[in-house]
Design a protein around this motif. Structure first.
Motif, PDB file in Angstrom:
ATOM      1  N   LEU A 147     -33.783   7.600  21.893  1.00 14.89           N
ATOM      2  CA  LEU A 147     -33.274   8.321  23.053  1.00 14.89           C
ATOM      3  C   LEU A 147     -34.419   8.810  23.941  1.00 14.89           C
ATOM      4  CD1 LEU A 147     -30.631   9.266  24.365  1.00 14.89           C
ATOM      5  CD2 LEU A 147     -30.860  11.410  23.104  1.00 14.89           C
ATOM      6  N   ALA A 148     -35.585   9.040  23.337  1.00 15.15           N
ATOM      7  CA  ALA A 148     -36.755   9.492  24.087  1.00 15.15           C
ATOM      8  C   ALA A 148     -37.439   8.345  24.831  1.00 15.15           C
ATOM      9  CB  ALA A 148     -37.751  10.165  23.150  1.00 15.15           C
ATOM     10  N   GLY A 149     -36.947   7.117  24.645  1.00 13.04           N
ATOM     11  CA  GLY A 149     -37.459   6.005  25.425  1.00 13.04           C
ATOM     12  C   GLY A 149     -38.291   4.985  24.674  1.00 13.04           C
ATOM     13  N   PHE A 150     -38.136   4.941  23.358  1.00 11.97           N
ATOM     14  CA  PHE A 150     -38.915   4.014  22.534  1.00 11.97           C
ATOM     15  C   PHE A 150     -37.985   3.100  21.743  1.00 11.97           C
ATOM     16  CE2 PHE A 150     -41.284   7.920  23.100  1.00 11.97           C
ATOM     17  CZ  PHE A 150     -42.518   7.457  23.557  1.00 11.97           C
ATOM     18  N   VAL A 151     -38.521   1.996  21.256  1.00 13.13           N
ATOM     19  CA  VAL A 151     -37.812   1.202  20.262  1.00 13.13           C
ATOM     20  C   VAL A 151     -38.336   1.647  18.906  1.00 13.13           C
ATOM     21  CG1 VAL A 151     -39.450  -0.704  20.576  1.00 13.13           C
ATOM     22  CG2 VAL A 151     -37.290  -1.112  19.401  1.00 13.13           C
ATOM     23  N   SER A 152     -37.433   2.070  18.036  1.00 10.78           N
ATOM     24  CA  SER A 152     -37.847   2.634  16.749  1.00 10.78           C
ATOM     25  C   SER A 152     -37.321   1.802  15.599  1.00 10.78           C
ATOM     26  CB  SER A 152     -37.358   4.082  16.608  1.00 10.78           C
ATOM     27  OG  SER A 152     -35.949   4.132  16.446  1.00 10.78           O
ATOM     28  N   ILE A 153     -38.079   1.844  14.522  1.00  3.50           N
ATOM     29  CA  ILE A 153     -37.635   1.213  13.284  1.00  3.50           C
ATOM     30  C   ILE A 153     -37.807   2.219  12.156  1.00  3.50           C
ATOM     31  CG2 ILE A 153     -39.887   0.143  12.826  1.00  3.50           C
ATOM     32  CD1 ILE A 153     -38.331  -2.235  11.594  1.00  3.50           C
ATOM     33  N   ALA A 154     -36.750   2.417  11.392  1.00  4.19           N
ATOM     34  CA  ALA A 154     -36.761   3.358  10.270  1.00  4.19           C
ATOM     35  C   ALA A 154     -36.445   2.590   8.992  1.00  4.19           C
ATOM     36  CB  ALA A 154     -35.749   4.480  10.484  1.00  4.19           C
ATOM     37  N   PRO A 155     -37.466   2.167   8.259  1.00  5.92           N
ATOM     38  CA  PRO A 155     -37.243   1.396   7.032  1.00  5.92           C
ATOM     39  C   PRO A 155     -36.727   2.270   5.884  1.00  5.92           C
ATOM     40  CG  PRO A 155     -39.440   1.013   7.961  1.00  5.92           C
ATOM     41  CD  PRO A 155     -38.884   2.243   8.613  1.00  5.92           C
ATOM     42  N   ASP A 156     -36.083   1.625   4.947  1.00  2.84           N
ATOM     43  CA  ASP A 156     -35.660   2.280   3.714  1.00  2.84           C
ATOM     44  C   ASP A 156     -36.480   1.701   2.570  1.00  2.84           C
ATOM     45  OD1 ASP A 156     -34.443   3.510   1.585  1.00  2.84           O
ATOM     46  OD2 ASP A 156     -32.406   2.841   2.060  1.00  2.84           O
ATOM     47  N   ALA A 157     -37.441   2.489   2.079  1.00  2.00           N
ATOM     48  CA  ALA A 157     -38.303   2.000   0.997  1.00  2.00           C
ATOM     49  C   ALA A 157     -37.550   1.832  -0.313  1.00  2.00           C
ATOM     50  CB  ALA A 157     -39.485   2.948   0.794  1.00  2.00           C
ATOM     51  N   LEU A 158     -36.305   2.285  -0.358  1.00  2.00           N
ATOM     52  CA  LEU A 158     -35.488   2.095  -1.555  1.00  2.00           C
ATOM     53  C   LEU A 158     -34.737   0.764  -1.531  1.00  2.00           C
ATOM     54  CD1 LEU A 158     -33.993   5.668  -2.151  1.00  2.00           C
ATOM     55  CD2 LEU A 158     -36.158   4.695  -2.912  1.00  2.00           C
ATOM     56  N   SER A 159     -34.950  -0.034  -0.497  1.00  2.00           N
ATOM     57  CA  SER A 159     -34.242  -1.312  -0.379  1.00  2.00           C
ATOM     58  C   SER A 159     -34.323  -2.182  -1.630  1.00  2.00           C
ATOM     59  CB  SER A 159     -34.771  -2.093   0.829  1.00  2.00           C
ATOM     60  OG  SER A 159     -34.542  -1.403   2.026  1.00  2.00           O
ATOM     61  N   PRO A 160     -35.500  -2.328  -2.267  1.00  2.00           N
ATOM     62  CA  PRO A 160     -35.563  -3.175  -3.460  1.00  2.00           C
ATOM     63  C   PRO A 160     -34.748  -2.640  -4.632  1.00  2.00           C
ATOM     64  CG  PRO A 160     -37.752  -2.835  -2.529  1.00  2.00           C
ATOM     65  CD  PRO A 160     -36.843  -1.865  -1.854  1.00  2.00           C
ATOM     66  N   LEU A 161     -34.359  -1.348  -4.565  1.00  2.00           N
ATOM     67  CA  LEU A 161     -33.590  -0.733  -5.644  1.00  2.00           C
ATOM     68  C   LEU A 161     -32.146  -0.467  -5.230  1.00  2.00           C
ATOM     69  CD1 LEU A 161     -36.304   1.830  -6.831  1.00  2.00           C
ATOM     70  CD2 LEU A 161     -35.795  -0.427  -7.767  1.00  2.00           C
ATOM     71  N   GLY A 162     -31.736  -1.100  -4.137  1.00  3.61           N
ATOM     72  CA  GLY A 162     -30.356  -0.952  -3.686  1.00  3.61           C
ATOM     73  C   GLY A 162     -30.181  -0.060  -2.475  1.00  3.61           C
ATOM     74  N   GLY A 163     -31.254   0.584  -2.020  1.00  6.08           N
ATOM     75  CA  GLY A 163     -31.179   1.428  -0.837  1.00  6.08           C
ATOM     76  C   GLY A 163     -30.850   2.875  -1.151  1.00  6.08           C
TER      77      GLY A 163
END
Length: 295
Positions: free
Chosen positions: A123-139
């Motif tokens: 919303l502040a004007g950027f493209v953001s990515i928020a990874p989930d480091a738990l992905s390999p364990l199901g998230g």
């Protein structure tokens, strides 16, 4: 049962919660020690409820907010967890290419609060990515207790590789101008510091109350740093004098702020550790910093 107000609780209660949230004590010890402060009509259960994050009541930017577009994607992390799920967000009316921000969660996976922060960045004007480091364990499993337990099963250096891979993925997106910064909280603050160590082309790094690199690692930092600390956060703050001395010795670009009477986690508006004035000022400074460095 008495109503609980943040101002009525001793600092020791927040320190105790901090120990629990960082796995320094287990749930049994937490409950037992918390009972010391269950006085005057306040029960242990009510104290725990008060300290527990309220994700639904504190969300600032809803998932369906028409001002942004968000979607869950996956990206490869060959040196980390393999395939990582992440929330990718950008302004709905974006024109031209935007600076990118990697948003790094605390020690419990991509919970609703961090997803909210990622949408705020969009919303502040950027493209953001928020990874989930738990992905390999199901998230992220849906609650922070189980999230912390899962995250403790992963190697933190392997998780660092996941966020480095997120940086690489974001830089190549058609909406990104190739300049990427990182903002992280607690564990994510350590990640933000270490991404500055590892990535010579990182454009900006903003650790919120994060662990610090030591030794020769500080000399490797190229990115400008904006660091946020809570005055009452004894654990993280203990490492700051040595880190600052190393930054000065190596002539690094940095600005640091210590927010008076603020606890560890003061930016997280889902718990009573939240300090509204400090959080809003820190976030404004963060966005101003990214506007300057990612344009």
């Amino acid at each position: 049962m008495s109503q609980i107000n943040k101002e009525d609780l001793k600092q020791e209660v927040f320190d105790l919660y901090d120990d629990y949230a960082h796995n320094r004590i287990d749930r049994r010890d937490f409950v037992q020690k918390l009972s010391t402060y269950a006085v005057g009509g306040i029960t242990v259960a009510s104290l725990m409820g008060f300290l527990t994050p309220d994700y639904q009541g504190a969300i600032q930017i809803k998932e369906d907010d028409p001002r942004i577009t968000s979607e869950y994607i996956t990206y490869p992390s060959a040196k980390g967890g393999g395939t990582i799920k992440a929330l990718l967000s950008k302004p709905a009316n974006a024109k031209g290419k935007l600076g990118g921000i990697v948003v790094v969660h605390e020690n419990r996976g991509l919970n609703p609060h961090i997803a909210d922060v990622a949408r705020r960045a969009a919303l502040a004007g950027f493209v953001s990515i928020a990874p989930d480091a738990l992905s390999p364990l199901g998230g992220y499993p849906g609650n922070d207790d189980d999230g912390r337990a899962l995250q403790s099963k992963r190697d933190r250096n392997e998780m660092l590789e996941d966020f480095i891979a997120a940086n690489d993925y974001l830089k190549t997106q058609k909406d990104c101008n190739g300049k990427v910064g990182v903002v992280g909280f607690c564990f994510g603050g350590w990640i933000a510091n270490m991404m500055a160590v590892r990535l010579p082309d990182l454009s900006a790094s903003v650790p919120f109350y994060g662990g610090q690199p030591t030794g020769d690692d500080v000399a490797k930092i190229k990115a400008p740093l904006l660091l946020h600390f809570g005055e009452l956060d004894k654990g993280v703050n203990a490492g700051w004098p040595a880190y600052e001395a190393a930054l000065k010795e190596n002539h690094k670009e940095y600005t640091a702020y210590v927010y008076p009477n603020a606890n560890h986690g003061f930016h997280n508006d889902t718990t009573p550790r939240y300090d509204k004035a400090a959080a809003e000022l820190a976030w404004k400074r963060t966005i101003d910093f990214f506007n300057a460095k990612l344009a």
